[in-house]
Write a protein that holds these residues in place. Structure first.
Motif, mmCIF file in Angstrom:
data_model
loop_
_atom_site.group_PDB
_atom_site.id
_atom_site.type_symbol
_atom_site.label_atom_id
_atom_site.label_comp_id
_atom_site.label_asym_id
_atom_site.label_seq_id
_atom_site.Cartn_x
_atom_site.Cartn_y
_atom_site.Cartn_z
ATOM 1 N N LYS A 129 0.834 -1.205 0.000
ATOM 2 C CA LYS A 129 0.000 0.000 0.000
ATOM 3 C C LYS A 129 0.864 1.248 0.000
ATOM 4 O O LYS A 129 2.047 1.210 0.353
ATOM 5 N N GLU A 130 0.268 2.362 -0.370
ATOM 6 C CA GLU A 130 0.985 3.627 -0.374
ATOM 7 C C GLU A 130 1.221 4.107 1.055
ATOM 8 O O GLU A 130 0.471 3.774 1.968
ATOM 9 N N ARG A 131 2.281 4.904 1.198
ATOM 10 C CA ARG A 131 2.577 5.485 2.496
ATOM 11 C C ARG A 131 1.488 6.502 2.838
ATOM 12 O O ARG A 131 1.140 7.351 2.012
ATOM 13 N N GLU A 132 0.986 6.415 4.059
ATOM 14 C CA GLU A 132 -0.147 7.242 4.507
ATOM 15 C C GLU A 132 0.330 8.315 5.473
ATOM 16 O O GLU A 132 0.996 8.002 6.470
ATOM 17 N N GLY A 133 -0.022 9.560 5.213
ATOM 18 C CA GLY A 133 0.293 10.641 6.124
ATOM 19 C C GLY A 133 -0.652 10.627 7.313
ATOM 20 O O GLY A 133 -1.875 10.490 7.138
ATOM 21 N N LEU A 134 -0.105 10.755 8.516
ATOM 22 C CA LEU A 134 -0.890 10.668 9.739
ATOM 23 C C LEU A 134 -1.013 12.000 10.462
ATOM 24 O O LEU A 134 -2.095 12.356 10.930
ATOM 25 N N SER A 135 0.098 12.701 10.584
ATOM 26 C CA SER A 135 0.088 13.906 11.391
ATOM 27 C C SER A 135 1.320 14.733 11.063
ATOM 28 O O SER A 135 2.310 14.221 10.547
ATOM 29 N N CYS A 136 1.246 16.021 11.356
ATOM 30 C CA CYS A 136 2.408 16.884 11.203
ATOM 31 C C CYS A 136 2.376 17.960 12.268
ATOM 32 O O CYS A 136 1.321 18.227 12.874
ATOM 33 N N ILE A 137 3.548 18.574 12.484
ATOM 34 C CA ILE A 137 3.650 19.633 13.468
ATOM 35 C C ILE A 137 4.652 20.661 12.983
ATOM 36 O O ILE A 137 5.674 20.330 12.381
ATOM 37 N N SER A 138 4.313 21.902 13.231
ATOM 38 C CA SER A 138 5.177 23.015 12.871
ATOM 39 C C SER A 138 5.232 23.974 14.044
ATOM 40 O O SER A 138 4.222 24.193 14.708
#
Length: 126
Positions: A42-51
């Protein structure tokens, strides 16, 4: 830029795990840290990010309310606290750094990131 992951492992459904991503060579003033996961085939799934810019965070619908991303700028570490885990959370998890906004539809796509951690296996048993 270097990203070193720790944490992960095996947990029962409903349990919790914490992943950490220690970074060097940049600060959160300039880069965004994202967490992704990938299941074989499966494709890599984005879960969360922080800036650090405006203290923005973002979450995918699949983990919203269960996972929490946080940063410790004094230790140059970003963590992902995973609660109420499900068998479908089983995957290899990656942190990544990129020059991308986080939030308002940005920060959860693979192409937005240039540097990646080594990956760590998370397995949730039913």
């Amino acid at each position: 830029v270097q990203l070193v992951q720790s944490g992960g492992g095996l947990v029962q459904a409903g349990g919790s795990l914490r992943l950490s991503c220690a970074f060097s060579g940049f600060t959160l003033d300039d880069y965004v840290i994202g967490w992704f996961r990938q299941v074989p085939g499966k494709e890599r799934e984005g879960l969360s990010c922080i800036s650090s810019t405006a203290d923005n965070t973002a979450y995918a619908d699949s983990v919203k309310g269960r996972f929490t991303i946080s940063s410790d700028n004094g230790k140059n570490t970003v963590s992902l606290e995973m609660n109420s885990m499900k068998p479908e959370d089983t995957a290899v998890y990656y942190c990544a750094a990129g020059l991308t906004p986080c939030g308002l539809g940005y920060g959860l796509e693979v192409y937005q990131y240039d540097d990646w951690g080594q990956g760590t296996q998370v397995t949730v048993s039913s």
